[in-house]
Design a protein around this motif. Structure first.
Motif, PDB file in Angstrom:
ATOM      1  N   ARG A  93      -4.342  -1.277  -1.812  1.00  0.00           N
ATOM      2  CA  ARG A  93      -5.146  -1.626  -0.627  1.00  0.00           C
ATOM      3  C   ARG A  93      -4.449  -1.317   0.696  1.00  0.00           C
ATOM      4  O   ARG A  93      -4.557  -2.068   1.670  1.00  0.00           O
ATOM      5  CB  ARG A  93      -5.560  -3.112  -0.672  1.00  0.00           C
ATOM      6  CG  ARG A  93      -6.215  -3.556  -1.969  1.00  0.00           C
ATOM      7  CD  ARG A  93      -6.780  -4.958  -1.892  1.00  0.00           C
ATOM      8  NE  ARG A  93      -5.822  -5.966  -1.499  1.00  0.00           N
ATOM      9  CZ  ARG A  93      -4.992  -6.578  -2.329  1.00  0.00           C
ATOM     10  NH1 ARG A  93      -4.989  -6.255  -3.623  1.00  0.00           N
ATOM     11  NH2 ARG A  93      -4.154  -7.502  -1.904  1.00  0.00           N
ATOM     12  N   GLU A  94      -3.761  -0.192   0.769  1.00  0.00           N
ATOM     13  CA  GLU A  94      -3.065   0.135   2.021  1.00  0.00           C
ATOM     14  C   GLU A  94      -4.064   0.523   3.095  1.00  0.00           C
ATOM     15  O   GLU A  94      -4.989   1.304   2.869  1.00  0.00           O
ATOM     16  CB  GLU A  94      -2.069   1.267   1.814  1.00  0.00           C
ATOM     17  CG  GLU A  94      -1.261   1.575   3.077  1.00  0.00           C
ATOM     18  CD  GLU A  94      -0.183   2.606   2.869  1.00  0.00           C
ATOM     19  OE1 GLU A  94       0.547   2.905   3.835  1.00  0.00           O
ATOM     20  OE2 GLU A  94      -0.044   3.130   1.741  1.00  0.00           O
ATOM     21  N   THR A  95      -3.863  -0.004   4.286  1.00  0.00           N
ATOM     22  CA  THR A  95      -4.756   0.264   5.409  1.00  0.00           C
ATOM     23  C   THR A  95      -4.884   1.764   5.660  1.00  0.00           C
ATOM     24  O   THR A  95      -3.890   2.480   5.720  1.00  0.00           O
ATOM     25  CB  THR A  95      -4.226  -0.428   6.677  1.00  0.00           C
ATOM     26  OG1 THR A  95      -4.211  -1.838   6.456  1.00  0.00           O
ATOM     27  CG2 THR A  95      -5.102  -0.125   7.887  1.00  0.00           C
ATOM     28  N   GLY A  96      -6.125   2.212   5.814  1.00  0.00           N
ATOM     29  CA  GLY A  96      -6.380   3.625   6.085  1.00  0.00           C
ATOM     30  C   GLY A  96      -6.459   4.484   4.847  1.00  0.00           C
ATOM     31  O   GLY A  96      -6.715   5.685   4.954  1.00  0.00           O
ATOM     32  N   LYS A  97      -6.269   3.893   3.666  1.00  0.00           N
ATOM     33  CA  LYS A  97      -6.290   4.653   2.421  1.00  0.00           C
ATOM     34  C   LYS A  97      -7.547   4.295   1.608  1.00  0.00           C
ATOM     35  O   LYS A  97      -8.155   3.241   1.810  1.00  0.00           O
ATOM     36  CB  LYS A  97      -5.038   4.354   1.594  1.00  0.00           C
ATOM     37  CG  LYS A  97      -3.726   4.741   2.290  1.00  0.00           C
ATOM     38  CD  LYS A  97      -3.594   6.249   2.430  1.00  0.00           C
ATOM     39  CE  LYS A  97      -2.301   6.654   3.131  1.00  0.00           C
ATOM     40  NZ  LYS A  97      -1.121   6.347   2.316  1.00  0.00           N
ATOM     41  N   PRO A  98      -7.935   5.160   0.659  1.00  0.00           N
ATOM     42  CA  PRO A  98      -9.165   4.929  -0.093  1.00  0.00           C
ATOM     43  C   PRO A  98      -9.206   3.596  -0.836  1.00  0.00           C
ATOM     44  O   PRO A  98     -10.277   2.981  -0.962  1.00  0.00           O
ATOM     45  CB  PRO A  98      -9.192   6.104  -1.087  1.00  0.00           C
ATOM     46  CG  PRO A  98      -8.423   7.187  -0.394  1.00  0.00           C
ATOM     47  CD  PRO A  98      -7.337   6.485   0.366  1.00  0.00           C
TER      48      PRO A  98
END
Length: 508
Positions: free
Chosen positions: A52-57
């Motif tokens: 769930r990394e910000t900016g990632k799918p």
């Protein structure tokens, strides 16, 4: 006698109403269940979400899942018909495009790795300056402006043991930067893994220009030997008797700092208030749904930081609280005030989603009565290994005596957890008060309570897995937040802001 009887009757009515209100709260708190929490967390913290990394799918998938669940429950979209609030971001990263020494093109991850730097430049040099360990005495009178500098990355024998080698080297790099060195080559262990993304910030309307910083690269010993070939000495020979000297060498490096736009979303789902006089006031339940993503490619073993506790537990906690409030609403017991369920993105990047929300709120902050923020409620820390029924509460007394009393009363009446205020201390060395999304409400004078289980051995590691979550404890802590919110959403008066916050104003 008649007056006494009237007073007694009024008291009996008040006590009866209070008991009925308590019984109603207990009834709906039971809709916060282990079964549902486990079902949601197994999805939110699954490998499919890729940390769930910000900016990632993976973060986008998590946001879509959560918004879908709020929609199924019947909550309304809070942002002009959308469950999402776009958070515009910028990602700034530094990288080396090419590096060659004496005609040999070097490979990143094998021959060299990047430690730090910024700016855009191509550097060419016909010589290098070896400065040994780079002590102040060794470089004090040496002109390094525009030079390629070779330095021993290891700690100098006899160095102050109280200063970590990393910190000592950081000081050295700063000193060499002040002397305007063009490039710093440190001989040491090359990191085979490419550096992570870059620094993420909220996108600025007028971005500041990039400040150039001398690049620092780690090179392997064979590369150092090639670099020193013209001197007739090996790196080990120079290291054995370090002394500042110049050697002929052809060095060429091309590097650049790049900034690209990125976008992520906060989740905004609402239950409208039922009381015409109070519905414009808003209670916020918040939790960040992002985490730290995946370890770089090439990392052996499990690469996915699932973030089951951080903050999957808080994320499903507010989803469960929404379930309880919606059940009450469908039974005609809906909250008198409006409730916003805020899923923040970018917390792990510096509280970015909550910062953006606080500057672009979907409801005016002046109408926001409290933020109840959950960040990690599914585990126990070493200090409470043998006493699991606890929760750290932070900030309840920092702005409002009313809120603190409501919080204490909710726990004393219903959940009876052992409340630990350790991190509420202004002198807390961990500075936990500044490390989650409630801070961006508190800095705008909105009363807050932060619910936290402490730092455990799996914090920010791939081992923060669903299998390690204590679901009955997660549910009990979420019920404490629900009971506190039930009072806040339904009481006649909002919490008064009557305390001068004793926490230092700056979180940095």
């Amino acid at each position: 006698m008649k007056k006494i009887l009237l007073c007694s009757a009024a008291l009996a009515v008040a006590l009866g109403a209070c008991a009925q209100q308590n019984a109603t709260a207990v009834k709906y708190a039971k809709y916060i269940t282990v079964e549902n929490a486990k079902k949601h967390l197994t999805i939110v913290a699954s490998d499919e979400m890729e940390g769930r990394e910000t900016g990632k799918p993976g973060a986008d998938r998590a946001a879509n899942y959560l918004a879908g669940e709020y929609k199924k429950l019947g909550l309304l979209p809070a942002n002009k018909g959308s469950y999402f609030l776009d958070v515009p971001l910028s990602v700034t990263s530094f990288g080396v495009n090419s590096l060659s020494i004496n005609g040999s093109k070097l490979t990143q991850g094998k021959d060299f790795s990047v430690m730090s730097g910024s700016g855009v430049q191509t550097v060419t040099a016909a010589e290098i300056v070896f400065i040994g360990y780079g002590s102040e005495a060794e470089i004090k009178d040496v002109n390094l402006e525009g030079k390629v500098v070779l330095v021993i990355a290891d700690a100098k024998p006899g160095a102050d043991a109280s200063v970590s080698p990393m910190r000592a080297f950081g000081r050295l790099a700063a000193m060499l930067g002040q002397k305007k060195a063009a490039l710093i080559l440190a001989v040491g262990k090359v990191n085979p893994v490419a550096p992570a993304g870059g620094r993420m910030t909220l996108k600025a309307d007028n971005p500041r220009p990039v400040v150039a910083r001398t690049p620092v690269l780690t090179i392997s010993q064979p590369v150092a030997d090639n670099l020193l070939k013209a001197s007739g000495k090996t790196y080990e020979q120079l290291k054995a008797a370090p002394a500042t000297q110049t050697a002929k060498a052809d060095v060429a490096v091309d590097y650049a700092t790049k900034t690209i736009d990125a976008k992520a979303v906060d989740i905004v789902a609402m239950i409208p208030g039922s009381d015409p006089k109070l519905k414009d006031e808003v209670l916020v339940f918040s939790a960040h749904y992002d985490h730290i993503g995946m370890e770089p490619e090439g990392t052996p073993g499990d690469r996915i930081n699932n973030g089951a506790d951080d903050d999957g537990s808080g994320t499903v906690g507010i989803l469960e609280i929404a379930t309880a409030f919606m059940k009450a609403k469908k039974d005609g017991k809906g909250p008198r005030r409006t409730i916003l369920f805020l899923g923040n993105v970018g917390e792990e990047k510096g509280l970015l989603g909550s910062e953006y929300y606080s500057e672009h709120p979907v409801f005016p902050l002046a109408n926001t009565i409290t933020d109840l923020n959950i960040d990690m409620i599914g585990r126990r820390d070493p200090a409470h290994k043998d006493s699991p029924d606890y929760c750290y509460l932070i900030g309840s007394d920092k702005l409002s005596t009313t809120l603190h009393k409501i919080s204490e009363n909710a726990n004393n009446t219903y959940t009876k957890l052992a409340v630990d205020y350790k991190y509420n201390d202004p002198k807390d060395p961990e500075r936990i008060y500044y490390r989650s999304d409630h801070y961006n409400f508190a800095k705008h004078n909105v009363p807050i309570v932060f619910y936290f289980d402490g730092v455990h051995e799996d914090y920010h590691k791939v081992s923060d897995e669903v299998s390690k979550i204590d679901f009955p404890l997660l549910v009990k802590r979420a019920q404490l937040v629900f009971y506190t919110g039930w009072d806040l959403a339904n009481r006649d008066e909002r919490p008064v802001v009557d305390v001068t916050n004793d926490m230092p104003a700056n979180r940095n």
